[in-house]
Scaffold this active site. Structure first.
Site: not given
Ligand code: ZN
Length: 187
Positions: A45, A50, A102-103, A144-145, A148
């Site tokens: 995702g 991000q 997480c990226l 999770h997204e 964000h």
């Protein structure tokens, strides 16, 4: 185009993102670059903050997870979807604790408790309004997204003891002391 990933410490990650104008012409290039970036970084995702954009847009592909990852049941196929101007309607079912990463926070993992099932309203890549229920691993990726675009990071939701253990790692990421496989943007 592959975007650089904004790292932990970047203010855009802590901001509640704004709804975006529903224009396929304007959003299509961003969506396609975000998908390319997500696949390049091997994420399941990616949310617009991000990549430095404070808009309510995220992409997921929950089918991309390794078949042997035990967080995803064999029966779950996963989905590829674009979520524009998403609004969470309901979270229900059992509370489940699973490890997340997480990226924007490379090499940091921690268990997060989330509800098993969600109901969410959003526009897809064709700007069609959708209201849908998701469950299991796909629901978790969406949650999770969604966090964000609300300015929330998973490390804020982990147990205090574990939080203490990763404190140093987070400070290092903030300063750019990190090895990541992809390009990142530090404060
Ligand atoms: Zn993330």
């Amino acid at each position: 185009m592959i975007f650089p990933i904004y790292a932990f410490g970047q203010p855009v990650l802590k901001k509640k993102a704004e709804p975006v104008e529903l224009s396929a012409d304007k959003l299509q290039p961003i969506i396609s670059d975000m998908l390319e970036t997500m696949y390049f970084c091997k994420g399941v995702g990616l949310a617009a903050p991000q990549v430095g954009l404070s808009i309510r847009l995220f992409v997921i592909d929950s089918s991309k997870l390794n078949a042997d990852d035990e967080r995803k049941k064999k029966s779950e196929e996963g989905i590829k979807e674009v979520f524009i101007n998403a609004e969470m309607i309901e979270e229900s079912g059992n509370t489940i604790s699973l490890e997340e990463g997480c990226l924007s926070i490379p090499n940091v993992y921690g268990h997060v408790e989330r509800k098993e099932t969600i109901k969410i309203r959003y526009y897809n890549a064709r700007m069609e309004p959708i209201e849908k229920e998701f469950t299991g691993f796909t629901a978790r990726v969406i949650q999770h997204e969604y966090d964000h675009i609300e300015g929330i990071l998973f490390v804020e939701k982990i147990k205090p003891l574990k939080k203490q253990l990763i404190k140093r790692k987070l400070e290092d990421i903030k300063k750019g002391i990190i090895n990541s496989r992809y390009k990142m943007k530090f404060v």
